[in-house]
Design an enzyme around this catalytic site. Structure first.
Site, PDB file in Angstrom:
ATOM      1  N   HIS A 287       0.841  -1.208   0.000  1.00  0.00           N
ATOM      2  CA  HIS A 287       0.000   0.000   0.000  1.00  0.00           C
ATOM      3  C   HIS A 287       0.873   1.253   0.000  1.00  0.00           C
ATOM      4  O   HIS A 287       0.616   2.207  -0.740  1.00  0.00           O
ATOM      5  CB  HIS A 287      -0.868   0.054   1.261  1.00  0.00           C
ATOM      6  CG  HIS A 287      -1.828  -1.078   1.424  1.00  0.00           C
ATOM      7  ND1 HIS A 287      -1.702  -2.024   2.419  1.00  0.00           N
ATOM      8  CD2 HIS A 287      -2.955  -1.408   0.733  1.00  0.00           C
ATOM      9  CE1 HIS A 287      -2.697  -2.885   2.341  1.00  0.00           C
ATOM     10  NE2 HIS A 287      -3.465  -2.546   1.321  1.00  0.00           N
TER      11      HIS A 287
ATOM     12  N   ASP B 232      -3.552  -7.302  -7.425  1.00  0.00           N
ATOM     13  CA  ASP B 232      -4.945  -7.686  -7.696  1.00  0.00           C
ATOM     14  C   ASP B 232      -5.209  -7.424  -9.179  1.00  0.00           C
ATOM     15  O   ASP B 232      -5.886  -6.458  -9.550  1.00  0.00           O
ATOM     16  CB  ASP B 232      -5.873  -6.872  -6.807  1.00  0.00           C
ATOM     17  CG  ASP B 232      -5.593  -7.119  -5.342  1.00  0.00           C
ATOM     18  OD1 ASP B 232      -6.217  -7.999  -4.766  1.00  0.00           O
ATOM     19  OD2 ASP B 232      -4.690  -6.464  -4.781  1.00  0.00           O
TER      20      ASP B 232
ATOM     21  N   GLN C 121      -8.786  -7.172 -10.547  1.00  0.00           N
ATOM     22  CA  GLN C 121      -9.417  -5.945 -10.045  1.00  0.00           C
ATOM     23  C   GLN C 121      -8.958  -4.731 -10.854  1.00  0.00           C
ATOM     24  O   GLN C 121      -9.764  -3.905 -11.275  1.00  0.00           O
ATOM     25  CB  GLN C 121      -9.038  -5.775  -8.572  1.00  0.00           C
ATOM     26  CG  GLN C 121      -9.383  -4.432  -7.972  1.00  0.00           C
ATOM     27  CD  GLN C 121      -9.080  -4.399  -6.492  1.00  0.00           C
ATOM     28  OE1 GLN C 121      -9.793  -4.974  -5.698  1.00  0.00           O
ATOM     29  NE2 GLN C 121      -8.013  -3.733  -6.105  1.00  0.00           N
TER      30      GLN C 121
ATOM     31  N   GLN D 291     -17.951  -6.928  -0.971  1.00  0.00           N
ATOM     32  CA  GLN D 291     -17.051  -7.698  -1.833  1.00  0.00           C
ATOM     33  C   GLN D 291     -16.596  -8.987  -1.156  1.00  0.00           C
ATOM     34  O   GLN D 291     -15.809  -9.741  -1.722  1.00  0.00           O
ATOM     35  CB  GLN D 291     -15.862  -6.855  -2.285  1.00  0.00           C
ATOM     36  CG  GLN D 291     -14.820  -6.580  -1.225  1.00  0.00           C
ATOM     37  CD  GLN D 291     -13.722  -5.674  -1.748  1.00  0.00           C
ATOM     38  OE1 GLN D 291     -13.956  -4.503  -2.036  1.00  0.00           O
ATOM     39  NE2 GLN D 291     -12.520  -6.199  -1.885  1.00  0.00           N
TER      40      GLN D 291
HETATM   41  P1  AMP Z   1      -6.435  -3.814  -0.340  1.00  0.00           P
HETATM   42  O1  AMP Z   1      -6.226  -3.024   0.918  1.00  0.00           O
HETATM   43  O2  AMP Z   1      -5.993  -5.229  -0.238  1.00  0.00           O
HETATM   44  O3  AMP Z   1      -7.821  -3.632  -0.915  1.00  0.00           O
HETATM   45  O4  AMP Z   1      -5.451  -3.180  -1.417  1.00  0.00           O
HETATM   46  C1  AMP Z   1      -5.469  -1.811  -1.713  1.00  0.00           C
HETATM   47  C2  AMP Z   1      -4.582  -1.563  -2.906  1.00  0.00           C
HETATM   48  O5  AMP Z   1      -3.256  -1.991  -2.611  1.00  0.00           O
HETATM   49  C3  AMP Z   1      -5.014  -2.362  -4.137  1.00  0.00           C
HETATM   50  O6  AMP Z   1      -4.876  -1.535  -5.285  1.00  0.00           O
HETATM   51  C4  AMP Z   1      -4.045  -3.514  -4.160  1.00  0.00           C
HETATM   52  O7  AMP Z   1      -3.826  -4.044  -5.450  1.00  0.00           O
HETATM   53  C5  AMP Z   1      -2.798  -2.844  -3.630  1.00  0.00           C
HETATM   54  N1  AMP Z   1      -1.861  -3.843  -3.087  1.00  0.00           N
HETATM   55  C6  AMP Z   1      -2.141  -4.818  -2.192  1.00  0.00           C
HETATM   56  N2  AMP Z   1      -1.055  -5.580  -1.980  1.00  0.00           N
HETATM   57  C7  AMP Z   1      -0.068  -5.082  -2.755  1.00  0.00           C
HETATM   58  C8  AMP Z   1       1.299  -5.447  -2.983  1.00  0.00           C
HETATM   59  N3  AMP Z   1       1.864  -6.462  -2.365  1.00  0.00           N
HETATM   60  N4  AMP Z   1       2.010  -4.700  -3.856  1.00  0.00           N
HETATM   61  C9  AMP Z   1       1.437  -3.639  -4.497  1.00  0.00           C
HETATM   62  N5  AMP Z   1       0.159  -3.256  -4.326  1.00  0.00           N
HETATM   63  C10 AMP Z   1      -0.586  -3.965  -3.469  1.00  0.00           C
END
Ligand code: AMP
Length: 286
Positions: free
Chosen positions: A44, A157, A160, A68
Site C-alpha cells: 500500500h 490484484d 481488479q 465484496q
Molecule cells: P487492499 O487493501 O488489499 O484492498 O489493497 C489496496 C490496494 O493496494 C489495491 O490496489 C491492491 O492491489 C494494492 N496492493 C495490495 N497488496 C499489494 C502489494 N503487495 N504490492 C502492491 N500493491 C498492493
C-alpha cells in the site's frame, strides 16, 4: 512561528469528503486517490509514495467493503491496524484519510450496484460470485465522493485492476488509473494484509507460491510455450511444496483475461491458493 498541521486530516462523512474535494478542485488542486481496506503494508505504502510524486493532494481511503466479501468469516477476520495505519499515513504526509462508516456508505435502503459482464467470469470471479460487482460498486462510489484526477491500484490484484480500468473506460470517467508493481516480503511472498493471519510455518510455506511462478517463467524462457504443460509443472511444484488447496492456476491475455493455449510475451500467469484458512493470490508477467 510556523503553524503545526496535523496530517492526515481524517474525514468520516462522505458528504464532507465530497465538499472538501470540490473545494480543493476549485483551487485547481490535482486529487490523487489510493483506495485501501487498511492493515497497511509496504505494498500500500508504495502506491502512496507513487501518488506523492505527483504534485497534488493525496487522499487515502480505508474501508473494508462488506459487499465484496462472499465469506462472512473472511470479513470478520479481516485485520485492522488503524492506529499504525494513521501513523504511516502521517509519515508519508498524506493529506486526507477518508474513513467512512459502513452505514454511511451502504445504508439499509441501498440498492444500486455496478454489474460487470464478462471480466468477472474468470480467475477469482469464478469462485467468488458477486465479488467484482462489489469491488466495482465501492470503487465507483469512492470515485464519485472523491472525484480524483488520478487513482492508483496495485498489480497484485490483477483482475481488479483490469476491471477498474474497463469500468473507467466504459462509463466515460475522466480518471487516470496508475498501476503499482507487486511489493514482496523478503521471502518473495506478495505482501497482503491477509499475510498477518498466516502462522510462521505457513508464512514460510507460502513463499513457494512466488518461487513456483518464477520456476514456470524460467521453463517458458527455456522453450516450453504450452500453457497446459506449464500449468501441470506448477501444480506438481506446489504439491511437492505441500500447497494442495489450489483454487486456480491460469495463463491468460492481460486485457481480456481469456486463457491462452500458448504463452507469449506479456501474458500473465495468476494463481489463487489457500494456505491454512488464508486465501492468497499472486501473478507474474511473461
Ligand atoms: P487492499 O487493501 O488489499 O484492498 O489493497 C489496496 C490496494 O493496494 C489495491 O490496489 C491492491 O492491489 C494494492 N496492493 C495490495 N497488496 C499489494 C502489494 N503487495 N504490492 C502492491 N500493491 C498492493
Amino acid at each position: 512561528m510556523s503553524k503545526k498541521i496535523n496530517l492526515p486530516k481524517i474525514i468520516h462523512d462522505p458528504n464532507k469528503m465530497n465538499l472538501e474535494t470540490v473545494r480543493q478542485k476549485n483551487k485547481k488542486k490535482k486529487i490523487v486517490f489510493i483506495p485501501t481496506m487498511g492493515a497497511l503494508h509496504e505494498g500500500h505504502l508504495s502506491l502512496i509514495k507513487k501518488g506523492k510524486k505527483i504534485k497534488g493532494l493525496t487522499i487515502v481511503s480505508i474501508f473494508v467493503n462488506p459487499i465484496q466479501f462472499n465469506d462472512i468469516n473472511d470479513l470478520k477476520k479481516y485485520p485492522n491496524t488503524l492506529k499504525k495505519d494513521i501513523e504511516n499515513l502521517r509519515q508519508l504526509k498524506v493529506d486526507y484519510l477518508f474513513l467512512p462508516n459502513v452505514e454511511k456508505i451502504f445504508p439499509n435502503n441501498f440498492e444500486t450496484t455496478v454489474s460487470i459482464n464478462n471480466l468477472q467470469k474468470f480467475l477469482c470471479g469464478k469462485n467468488r460470485p458477486g465479488h467484482f460487482n462489489g469491488v466495482s460498486t465501492i470503487v465507483l462510489k469512492l470515485f464519485n465522493i472523491i472525484s480524483p484526477n488520478v487513482a492508483i491500484f496495485g498489480k497484485k490484484d490483477f483482475q481488479q485492476l483490469t476491471i477498474v480500468k474497463k469500468m473507467v473506460e466504459d462509463l466515460n470517467m475522466n480518471i487516470k488509473i496508475l498501476e503499482g508493481s507487486i511489493i514482496r516480503e523478503s521471502n518473495g511472498l506478495a505482501m497482503s494484509s491477509r499475510n498477518k493471519l498466516l502462522s510462521p510455518k505457513n508464512f514460510h510455506k507460502a513463499s513457494n507460491i512466488y518461487k513456483g511462478l518464477k520456476y514456470i517463467k524460467d521453463e517458458y524462457k527455456k522453450g516450453e510455450k504450452s500453457s497446459k504443460k506449464l500449468i501441470k509443472k506448477l501444480e506438481k511444484y506446489y504439491i511437492q511444496s505441500e500447497i494442495r488447496n489450489i483454487d486456480y492456476i491460469e495463463i491468460f491475455d492481460p486485457l481480456t483475461l481469456h486463457s491462452i493455449k500458448y504463452v507469449k510475451k506479456g501474458a500473465i500467469i495468476a494463481i489463487a491458493v489457500k494456505i491454512g484458512a488464508v486465501r492468497l493470490i499472486d501473478n507474474l508477467k511473461f
